[in-house]
Enzyme design. Structure first.
Site, PDB file in Angstrom:
ATOM      1  N   PRO A   9       0.824  -1.211   0.000  1.00 47.74           N
ATOM      2  CA  PRO A   9       0.000   0.000   0.000  1.00 47.74           C
ATOM      3  C   PRO A   9       0.858   1.261   0.000  1.00 47.74           C
ATOM      4  O   PRO A   9       1.691   1.441   0.871  1.00 47.74           O
ATOM      5  CB  PRO A   9      -0.791  -0.099   1.307  1.00 47.74           C
ATOM      6  CG  PRO A   9      -0.556  -1.476   1.833  1.00 47.74           C
ATOM      7  CD  PRO A   9       0.714  -1.960   1.232  1.00 47.74           C
ATOM      8  N   GLU A  10       0.662   2.091  -1.000  1.00 50.62           N
ATOM      9  CA  GLU A  10       1.317   3.388  -1.051  1.00 50.62           C
ATOM     10  C   GLU A  10       0.216   4.451  -1.039  1.00 50.62           C
ATOM     11  O   GLU A  10      -0.935   4.129  -0.755  1.00 50.62           O
ATOM     12  CB  GLU A  10       2.163   3.507  -2.328  1.00 50.62           C
ATOM     13  CG  GLU A  10       3.191   2.398  -2.466  1.00 50.62           C
ATOM     14  CD  GLU A  10       4.011   2.503  -3.738  1.00 50.62           C
ATOM     15  OE1 GLU A  10       4.169   3.629  -4.245  1.00 50.62           O
ATOM     16  OE2 GLU A  10       4.474   1.469  -4.230  1.00 50.62           O
TER      17      GLU A  10
END
Length: 293
Positions: free
Chosen positions: A2-3
DNA sequence: ATATGGCCCTGGTTGC
DNA sequence: TGCAACCAGGGCCATA
């Protein structure tokens, strides 16, 4: 992993699902790694508080919490309710969630099957449940009592709102490769491996180029490419590589639009040259040797 | 001070 | 076919 776009998608989803809800009971697993504050302190801190808002700060998810309602906190039940909800909208604590590599924050019903590696379950007054699941345990949970410590701040600038001048100053004079600098959360908060590679491709800049050697116009091109990539990814609900899903368990679609990330050896979508894969700053790095200079 | 490399973790993939 | 070695990587810490 997850960014920024994935975290933004999750935070929005959780916000829509649980805003105004109240934490009734908290269960934490026994693995110590996910907890920056001890599980006991977090559980005591969380119970009885209303969730006022949920938002993204860098790659962190911030849950803003009211003061505890003594009626539901399980302790101090006999105190009078003078003041009642007067302070309910004042943020008095924050629950901070970092998803690491494989973390997921899910809104479910309490009877939903319990997934392996569930480390946190927050039972809410509405009957829903907020769950933190993280197989690799690189994620972290923290509880901040704002009467004792300041509110959470991302360590660096937000890529979506940073000005051209500030952006350029972040990289000015540095002797590190631009890709390594993009991954440095103290400079920009929210960019990870996928969007570093994708934004450098769109800006036509090789990942190994040193920050200090980039011209002002190249840096501005990179800033605009980054914003474009991040916004596009948010619109598509993020990139579902690994096991990313949003708060409701729905996958994103931006992985279908990756130009270079995890496309080593495949033809460049713009010029057909095979995409190169190297290791930079300990991370797999992908670029087109023709399009990126 | 700043940059680099090892480490934590597990699941999926690769190789014998 | 089955099992083991390997790899992925965000952030933190020690080191140069």
């Amino acid at each position: 992993m997850p960014e920024l776009p994935e975290v933004e998608t999750i935070a929005r989803g959780v916000h829509e699902c649980v805003r105004g809800d109240r934490i009734v009971e908290v269960w934490f697993g026994s693995h110590p790694q996910p907890f920056k504050t001890t599980p006991l302190r977090q559980a005591r801190g969380l119970e009885g508080r209303a969730i006022l808002a949920v938002y993204r700060a860098g790659k962190h998810i911030v849950c803003e919490l009211s003061a505890p309602d003594e009626r539901t906190s399980g302790r101090g039940k006999h105190r009078n309710q003078r003041g009642g909800d007067a302070a309910a909208h004042d943020v008095s604590a924050q629950w901070i969630v970092h998803l690491g590599m494989t973390g997921r924050l899910l809104v479910t019903t309490p009877d939903a099957p319990l997934e392996p590696h569930t480390h946190a379950r927050l039972n809410l007054a509405s009957g829903r449940e907020l769950r933190f699941v993280d197989p690799r345990r690189f994620g972290r949970l923290d509880f901040l009592d704002l009467s004792r410590v300041p509110g959470f701040r991302a360590p660096g600038a937000d890529p979506l709102t940073v000005s051209g001048d500030v952006f350029a100053s972040l990289f000015h004079g540095r002797k590190t490769p631009i890709k390594a600098a993009l991954l440095n959360q103290k400079l920009l908060s929210g960019v990870g491996n996928i969007y570093a590679d994708e934004s450098l491709f769109r800006a036509g800049i090789r990942p190994r180029r040193l920050c200090g050697r980039l011209t002002r116009s190249e840096l501005e091109g990179l800033r605009l490419a980054l914003i474009e990539v991040l916004r596009h990814a948010i619109r598509l609900g993020g990139s579902s590589v690994s096991d990313y899903v949003d708060a409701n368990g729905v996958r994103g679609f931006f992985q279908l639009e990756h130009c270079v990330y995890q496309r080593g050896g495949l033809p460049c979508l713009r010029c057909q040259t095979p995409i190169k894969r190297i290791v930079l700053a300990g991370r797999g790095t992908h670029y087109c040797p023709q399009c990126q200079r």
